[in-house]
Design an enzyme around this catalytic site. Sequence first.
Site, PDB file in Angstrom:
ATOM      1  N   THR A  60      48.093  43.495  39.112  1.00  0.00           N
ATOM      2  CA  THR A  60      49.555  43.318  39.010  1.00  0.00           C
ATOM      3  C   THR A  60      50.076  44.692  38.900  1.00  0.00           C
ATOM      4  O   THR A  60      51.399  44.742  39.283  1.00  0.00           O
ATOM      5  CB  THR A  60      49.829  42.551  37.384  1.00  0.00           C
ATOM      6  OG1 THR A  60      49.310  41.163  37.750  1.00  0.00           O
ATOM      7  CG2 THR A  60      51.163  42.270  37.211  1.00  0.00           C
ATOM      8  N   SER A  66      42.530  40.995  40.875  1.00  0.00           N
ATOM      9  CA  SER A  66      40.922  41.134  40.354  1.00  0.00           C
ATOM     10  C   SER A  66      40.211  39.850  40.513  1.00  0.00           C
ATOM     11  O   SER A  66      39.116  39.904  40.255  1.00  0.00           O
ATOM     12  CB  SER A  66      41.157  41.764  39.048  1.00  0.00           C
ATOM     13  OG  SER A  66      41.676  40.723  38.068  1.00  0.00           O
ATOM     14  N   THR A 121      43.976  42.501  35.410  1.00  0.00           N
ATOM     15  CA  THR A 121      43.619  42.332  34.197  1.00  0.00           C
ATOM     16  C   THR A 121      42.622  41.039  34.250  1.00  0.00           C
ATOM     17  O   THR A 121      41.724  40.898  33.029  1.00  0.00           O
ATOM     18  CB  THR A 121      44.847  41.977  33.114  1.00  0.00           C
ATOM     19  OG1 THR A 121      45.509  40.940  33.718  1.00  0.00           O
ATOM     20  CG2 THR A 121      45.716  43.252  33.089  1.00  0.00           C
ATOM     21  N   ASP A 122      42.826  40.158  34.923  1.00  0.00           N
ATOM     22  CA  ASP A 122      41.733  38.897  35.125  1.00  0.00           C
ATOM     23  C   ASP A 122      40.226  39.379  34.837  1.00  0.00           C
ATOM     24  O   ASP A 122      39.808  38.843  34.074  1.00  0.00           O
ATOM     25  CB  ASP A 122      42.011  38.057  36.276  1.00  0.00           C
ATOM     26  CG  ASP A 122      43.427  37.301  35.979  1.00  0.00           C
ATOM     27  OD1 ASP A 122      44.272  37.553  35.310  1.00  0.00           O
ATOM     28  OD2 ASP A 122      43.756  36.735  37.255  1.00  0.00           O
TER      29      ASP A 122
HETATM   30  N1  ASP Z   1      46.127  37.923  38.457  1.00  0.00           N
HETATM   31  C1  ASP Z   1      46.199  39.540  38.249  1.00  0.00           C
HETATM   32  C2  ASP Z   1      44.755  40.138  38.471  1.00  0.00           C
HETATM   33  O1  ASP Z   1      44.029  40.247  37.771  1.00  0.00           O
HETATM   34  C3  ASP Z   1      46.429  39.837  36.715  1.00  0.00           C
HETATM   35  C4  ASP Z   1      46.929  41.188  36.274  1.00  0.00           C
HETATM   36  O2  ASP Z   1      46.623  42.163  36.974  1.00  0.00           O
HETATM   37  O3  ASP Z   1      47.332  41.227  35.448  1.00  0.00           O
HETATM   38  O4  ASP Z   1      44.928  40.869  39.674  1.00  0.00           O
END
Ligand code: ASP
Length: 323
Positions: A12, A55, A88-89
Site C-alpha cells: 500500500t 505483499s 503490511t499483510d
Molecule cells: N494488501 C496490502 C499489502 O500487503 C496491504 C498493505 O500494504 O498495507 O500489500
Amino acid sequence: MKRILLIHTGGTISMSTDQRTGAVKPTDEHPLHQYGHLFEENLEIIEEDIFQLPSPHVTPAEMLLIQKRLMTAGEEGIYDGAVLTHGTDTLEETAYFLDLTTEAPFPIVLTGAMRTVDEIGSDGVRNLQNAIWTALSEDAFDKGVLVVMNEEIHTARYVTKTHTTNVATFRTPTFGPIGIVSKHEVRFFQKLVFTETYPVDKLTKKVTLLKAYAGMDSTLFDALADSSVDGVVIEALGAGNLPPQTLPGLKRLLEADIPIVIVSRAFNGIAQDIYAYTGGGKHLKELGVLFAPGLSGPKARLKLLILLEHNLTHKEIQDKFLK
Ligand code: ASP
C-alpha cells in the site's frame, strides 16, 4: 555523511487510491521517490525497487532475494542502515525471515503503510521517516530486524498485524514494543535476550501451517501424510492442545519422520506442554511433537522452513525453538 539503503518491495505504501471508487492500485512511479528531500541534508538515501508486489504475492523466494541483497550491501561496506518498505499483510513474515537469515553490519528496519500516500491522514511518509531515523540510531544495533509502524518499534520475531485497516495495526502480543519514535527521538526501552541467525542460500522444503478448531479431525493430517510435505506447524488450542480425533493423522506424519511444531492459536502467551489428557500438550510431547513457545504460526513456519535446510534432527530442531 550517513548512507541508508532504502529498498522498496511494493504494498500500500507504493500504491494510490482511486478517489472515485476507493480502489487501491499500484502506481507506475513509486510515490515515495518524491520524498527524499524531507530527510536530513547530511544523509544520502540510495533507493532500489527490488520488486513491486502486493505483499500477499510475496513468497519465501522473494524474501531470499531481499536477504541476498542485504548481504551484498553488508559486504559493500558503505551503508549505515537498511530500510525496507513492504506491504503490511506479510510484512511480519519477511521481517522474521530476514531476522533469521541475514548477517549485516547495520540495522535493518521494515515499514509500510495502512493508507496510500494520496489518502487523507496517510501514514506512509511518516512511517518511512521514523524507520530511517530508527535505522540511523546507534541504539538500533544487536536488536534483530526491526519493524517501525505508527511510532512504535517492534522486533521482527514477535510483531504481528492485528487490524485490517487501522494505522495502529502492528502490535507485539505478550511482550510489547521495544521502543518508540516520539517526534524526532528514537528511544529503546527493551531488548531481545538473544538473536539467532541460520544462513540459507536456497529454500527447498515444504512446510504447511494448520489451525486447530473444536472438533478438528485427522482429515487434513491424512491429506498431508499423503503429500510431499517436509514439516507441519499447528496453531493448537490454548496452551498447546489438540482434539483427540486429530491423533491418528498426526501419528502417521510422525511415523513418516515429519516434524510437527505446535504454537498456540491464542493471541497472548506461549505454547507449552501442560495438560496430560489425550491430545493435551504433555501427551503430544510424548508422541514426539515439538513446541515453539512465543512464536506465531506463520513465524514458526518460516523458522522450520529454514531449520530444515540445515538437516537437523527433531531434537536439534526442538532445541532451536526453545532458545
Ligand atoms: N494488501 C496490502 C499489502 O500487503 C496491504 C498493505 O500494504 O498495507 O500489500
